[in-house]
Scaffold this motif. Structure first.
Motif, short mmCIF file in Angstrom:
data_model
loop_
_atom_site.label_atom_id
_atom_site.label_comp_id
_atom_site.label_asym_id
_atom_site.label_seq_id
_atom_site.Cartn_x
_atom_site.Cartn_y
_atom_site.Cartn_z
N LYS A 1 4.40 11.43 -7.24
CA LYS A 1 5.11 10.57 -6.28
C LYS A 1 5.49 9.25 -6.93
O LYS A 1 4.70 8.68 -7.68
CB LYS A 1 4.24 10.31 -5.05
N LYS B 1 7.80 5.36 -6.48
CA LYS B 1 8.33 4.36 -5.55
C LYS B 1 9.85 4.34 -5.61
O LYS B 1 10.44 4.48 -6.70
CB LYS B 1 7.81 2.96 -5.91
N ASP C 1 8.75 7.40 -2.20
CA ASP C 1 8.18 6.57 -1.13
C ASP C 1 8.95 5.25 -1.04
O ASP C 1 8.91 4.45 -1.97
CB ASP C 1 6.70 6.31 -1.45
N ASN D 1 8.47 2.97 1.39
CA ASN D 1 7.70 1.93 2.09
C ASN D 1 8.55 1.16 3.11
O ASN D 1 8.63 -0.06 3.09
CB ASN D 1 7.04 0.96 1.10
N GLU E 1 9.29 9.64 1.85
CA GLU E 1 8.19 8.97 2.55
C GLU E 1 8.61 7.62 3.11
O GLU E 1 9.24 6.83 2.41
CB GLU E 1 7.02 8.81 1.58
N GLU E 2 8.19 7.34 4.32
CA GLU E 2 8.46 6.08 5.00
C GLU E 2 9.87 5.55 4.74
O GLU E 2 10.03 4.44 4.20
CB GLU E 2 7.43 5.02 4.61
N GLU F 1 1.16 6.20 7.40
CA GLU F 1 0.12 5.35 6.81
C GLU F 1 0.00 4.02 7.54
O GLU F 1 -1.02 3.35 7.42
CB GLU F 1 0.37 5.14 5.31
N HIS G 1 -3.14 9.83 3.62
CA HIS G 1 -2.78 8.72 2.74
C HIS G 1 -4.07 8.19 2.12
O HIS G 1 -5.09 8.10 2.80
CB HIS G 1 -2.12 7.63 3.59
MG LIG Z 1 3.30 5.40 1.14
#
Ligand SMILES: [Mg+2]
Length: 385
Positions: free
Chosen positions: A168, A170, A198, A200, A224-225, A250, A300
């Protein structure tokens, strides 16, 4: 058996190089460790989610608000104590730090039950569905380097060489930067390794949807998010518009928060943070909700040896869902970026990366409770409060 004391320790380890995600760069790793003692000499260990200086706020909540509620009570009474703590704090916060604080205490209570009965946590949760826990390597955090694409590609290749088959990374800089970064990583690791990204919650649905289409083309396993955690309607928009699985959760708390996320089908994968949402006791309700609505949970994980050990027990105890001759297995989220607290807080390190290199999976700890004894040299070295 009665609870006699609740202690907290904030551990902070400085990083050689700042790491970042879509919301901030950070230069230290922080863990808030919780220790609950009893009149029978057995004490349990827990941890509260909450990065950086949030740990100081959680420390105050635990010591000033929650400790007086639980001291003098039976540590086996996890339901009673959970509801006492939540009722004592609800008027002042039903999400966030109050729940992170409750989580740390609750996990320590489960550790006490395990240590008192001589049983590992996974047995207290109803047994293990699997012996082999397959982790995904969480790496590729932002760094202030001139060529982040090359940096990410190198790091991803290194993780595959270490034996990881799922990674994974960012994203959440700008959609154009994100696509460049994902392409660089995908080219470095080839089409076979599972890759997740992800953001975020850096985007609105209007930005996340076209970005998600690009990520689909790059064969991502989940997105993700993509958007803000409180925007349930936005999640429904994003999920309806895209084929790529949407992961999130999360930043969600308690059964009542997860009721929204799950019953409205906001996500395809629920990323429950046990050290945030309310601990093991509340997680069992969230698990019941998730399976009721047919949505898998992949917890998470972000913390010290305590967080990693807890997750190994919980992932082992997640039911096969929906169940098959060859069921889809839940993954263990394993942060691989620098953090001495991840291994050194445990007197006997879990050696997760070494296990992956040797056998491709991680075994579940067999000691009582979480199976973690605190390493007091590590505590002395990193404790700041
Ligand atoms: Mg995350």
């Amino acid at each position: 058996m009665k609870i006699t004391d609740v202690k907290t320790m904030i551990l902070q380890a400085p990083l050689e190089q700042e790491l970042g995600f879509s919301q901030a760069y950070f230069g230290t790793r922080t863990s808030l460790i919780v220790q609950v003692s009893t009149d029978e000499g057995i004490s349990g260990v827990g941890e509260s989610f909450g990065a950086g200086n949030v740990a100081y706020a959680n420390q105050a909540i635990i010591e000033r608000v929650l400790k007086p509620i639980v001291v003098g009570h039976d540590p086996f009474a996890v339901e009673v104590l959970w509801h006492k703590m939540y009722n004592g704090i609800r008027d002042h916060g039903q999400k966030g730090m109050p729940l992170q604080s409750i989580s740390g205490v609750d996990v320590a209570l489960w550790d006490i039950i395990g240590k008192t009965t001589g049983q590992p946590l996974y047995r207290l949760l109803g047994g293990k569905f699997r012996e082999q826990i397959v982790p995904y390597a969480y790496g590729m955090l932002f760094r202030r380097v001139p060529d982040l694409e090359a940096d990410f590609a190198r790091e991803a290749e290194g993780l595959v060489k270490k034996g990881f088959r799922a990674l994974k990374m960012k994203i959440g800089m700008t959609p154009a930067d994100d696509v460049r970064l994902v392409k660089a990583v995908r080219e470095a690791i080839g089409p076979e390794v599972r890759l997740m990204a992800d953001a975020n919650h850096a985007y609105t649905p209007q930005v996340a949807i076209p970005l998600g289409r690009r990520l689909e083309e790059l064969g991502l396993y989940w997105f993700e998010e993509p958007i803000a955690p409180e925007d349930y309607e936005g999640y429904i928009e994003v999920k309806s518009a895209l084929d790529i699985p949407i992961a999130g959760g999360e930043c969600e708390y308690t059964r009542w928060g997860f009721r929204e996320l799950i019953s409205r089908r906001c996500v395809d994968i629920v990323q429950a943070e046990l050290l945030g949402l309310g601990g093991v006791t509340e997680f069992r309700k969230v698990l019941a909700l998730a399976t009721t609505w047919g949505i898998p949970i992949i917890p998470h994980v972000w913390g010290s040896s305590v967080a990693v050990a807890l997750s190994l027990h919980v992932v082992a105890a997640l039911p096969d869902y929906p169940g098959a001759l060859i069921p889809v297995q839940p993954l263990l989220e394993l942060d691989t970026t620098p953090n001495p607290l991840r291994e050194q807080v445990a007197k006997e390190p879990l050696c997760v990366e070494a296990q992956v290199a040797r056998q491709g999976f991680v075994s579940v700890p067999e000691g009582p409770g979480l199976g973690v004894e605190l390493d007091h040299d590590t505590i002395r070295r990193y404790q700041v409060a």
